[in-house]
Design a protein around this motif. Structure first.
Motif, mmCIF file in Angstrom:
data_model
loop_
_atom_site.group_PDB
_atom_site.id
_atom_site.type_symbol
_atom_site.label_atom_id
_atom_site.label_comp_id
_atom_site.label_asym_id
_atom_site.label_seq_id
_atom_site.Cartn_x
_atom_site.Cartn_y
_atom_site.Cartn_z
ATOM 1 N N TYR A 284 0.832 -1.210 0.000
ATOM 2 C CA TYR A 284 0.000 0.000 0.000
ATOM 3 C C TYR A 284 0.871 1.266 0.000
ATOM 4 C CZ TYR A 284 -3.099 3.682 1.664
ATOM 5 O OH TYR A 284 -3.793 4.859 1.793
ATOM 6 N N LEU A 285 1.870 1.291 0.866
ATOM 7 C CA LEU A 285 2.736 2.467 0.963
ATOM 8 C C LEU A 285 3.481 2.733 -0.345
ATOM 9 C CD1 LEU A 285 4.253 1.942 4.530
ATOM 10 C CD2 LEU A 285 2.489 3.579 3.850
ATOM 11 N N ARG A 286 3.774 1.691 -1.095
ATOM 12 C CA ARG A 286 4.548 1.844 -2.318
ATOM 13 C C ARG A 286 3.687 2.090 -3.551
ATOM 14 N NH1 ARG A 286 6.910 -0.584 1.465
ATOM 15 N NH2 ARG A 286 9.181 -0.683 1.707
ATOM 16 N N LEU A 287 2.434 1.677 -3.523
ATOM 17 C CA LEU A 287 1.610 1.747 -4.733
ATOM 18 C C LEU A 287 0.528 2.823 -4.698
ATOM 19 C CD1 LEU A 287 1.168 -2.103 -5.279
ATOM 20 C CD2 LEU A 287 2.525 -0.554 -6.693
ATOM 21 N N VAL A 288 0.144 3.312 -3.512
ATOM 22 C CA VAL A 288 -0.938 4.278 -3.434
ATOM 23 C C VAL A 288 -0.539 5.598 -4.107
ATOM 24 C CG1 VAL A 288 -0.215 5.141 -1.154
ATOM 25 C CG2 VAL A 288 -2.600 5.385 -1.891
ATOM 26 N N ASP A 289 -1.407 6.114 -4.949
ATOM 27 C CA ASP A 289 -1.197 7.395 -5.641
ATOM 28 C C ASP A 289 0.178 7.451 -6.302
ATOM 29 O OD1 ASP A 289 -1.944 9.934 -6.524
ATOM 30 O OD2 ASP A 289 -1.050 10.918 -4.786
ATOM 31 N N LEU A 290 0.563 6.364 -6.956
ATOM 32 C CA LEU A 290 1.904 6.240 -7.520
ATOM 33 C C LEU A 290 2.184 7.288 -8.593
ATOM 34 C CD1 LEU A 290 4.391 4.407 -7.202
ATOM 35 C CD2 LEU A 290 3.476 2.973 -9.030
ATOM 36 N N GLY A 291 1.163 7.614 -9.360
ATOM 37 C CA GLY A 291 1.359 8.572 -10.440
ATOM 38 C C GLY A 291 1.022 10.001 -10.063
ATOM 39 N N GLY A 292 0.796 10.263 -8.778
ATOM 40 C CA GLY A 292 0.401 11.601 -8.331
ATOM 41 C C GLY A 292 1.460 12.664 -8.561
ATOM 42 N N PRO A 293 2.648 12.525 -7.961
ATOM 43 C CA PRO A 293 3.692 13.543 -8.164
ATOM 44 C C PRO A 293 4.178 13.553 -9.611
ATOM 45 C CG PRO A 293 4.153 12.155 -6.246
ATOM 46 C CD PRO A 293 3.052 11.495 -7.007
ATOM 47 N N SER A 294 4.504 14.722 -10.103
ATOM 48 C CA SER A 294 5.026 14.840 -11.466
ATOM 49 C C SER A 294 6.417 14.232 -11.551
ATOM 50 C CB SER A 294 5.083 16.309 -11.890
ATOM 51 O OG SER A 294 3.788 16.876 -11.880
ATOM 52 N N LEU A 295 6.778 13.772 -12.740
ATOM 53 C CA LEU A 295 8.114 13.229 -12.955
ATOM 54 C C LEU A 295 9.164 14.315 -12.779
ATOM 55 C CD1 LEU A 295 7.553 11.056 -16.168
ATOM 56 C CD2 LEU A 295 7.492 10.298 -13.794
#
Length: 223
Positions: free
Chosen positions: A19-30
């Motif tokens: 959960y800690l590693r996959l939640v909102d994975l794409g949220g922050p910009s590259l």
């Protein structure tokens, strides 16, 4: 700790780590390095497969990251779009490190050590952070645990497979894996010397395969 309780607790710890590693994975910009690696992965995806064995080059002709890392990046981009795809496989590899750590902990000190070690890795701020970044660091950590398992299982058939397989994968991960290979080779070499001192022979040392695997991988390493 009873086996059933151990498995339930361990599963909960792994789920927490996932959960800690996959939640909102794409949220922050590259950020810059992720963007540069994305460009390399996109370029490699259009080239023949054998370039993954002979011709990986990055910006300005450098070779910092090897074919294995970019192959995983391409797979992630095919499974998910955008920022999520760039970070998906590093996150999955980071989750994979958790059950491997449990196996290592169990070999070292039993089920309680396995649960504690896995929990500490699951909530480690640095491991969580770098598992959520489109970089090779979570892969390096996972390979380091694989080589630790090779040392713990030395002398067994599985230990031999882990040594050669882990070193080969590390060689194709890139220049960042060189310190891990050096450390693994050094520890294995010390084991061979200790075995020679105790038994006056080194050809039958359970550590010998580790030395050979590390030397071959260092000769093959990208970077």
């Amino acid at each position: 700790m009873e086996r059933r309780v151990f498995l339930v607790v361990l599963a909960l710890v792994v789920l927490l780590g996932a959960y800690l590693r996959l939640v909102d994975l794409g949220g922050p910009s590259l950020w810059l390095d992720e963007i540069l690696h994305l460009q390399v992965a996109q370029s490699l995806s259009e080239q023949p497969w054998y370039h993954f064995l002979t011709g990986v080059r990055e910006i300005a002709g450098r070779t910092e990251n090897g074919p294995l890392y970019y192959a995983l990046q391409i797979l992630g981009l095919r499974l998910a779009p955008g920022e999520t795809g760039v970070r998906l496989m590093p996150a999955i590899v980071g989750v994979l490190a958790l059950p491997l750590m449990a196996i290592a902990g169990n070999l070292v000190g039993g089920r309680l050590v396995a649960v504690v070690a896995t929990f500490l890795l699951a909530v480690s701020p640095l491991h969580v952070y770098y598992s959520r970044e489109g970089r090779p660091y979570s892969l390096l950590m996972t390979l380091a645990i694989v080589l630790l398992l090779a040392l713990l299982r030395r002398g067994s058939r599985s230990g031999v497979w882990l040594a050669y397989g882990g070193c080969l994968l590390a060689a194709y991960t890139g220049i960042h894996a060189v310190p891990i290979l050096l450390a693994f080779g050094t520890v294995s070499g010390m084991g061979v010397l200790w075995h020679f001192k105790e038994r006056r022979t080194w050809l039958r040392s359970p550590y010998l395969h580790g030395v050979v695997a590390a030397v071959l991988a260092l000769a093959l390493s990208y970077g």
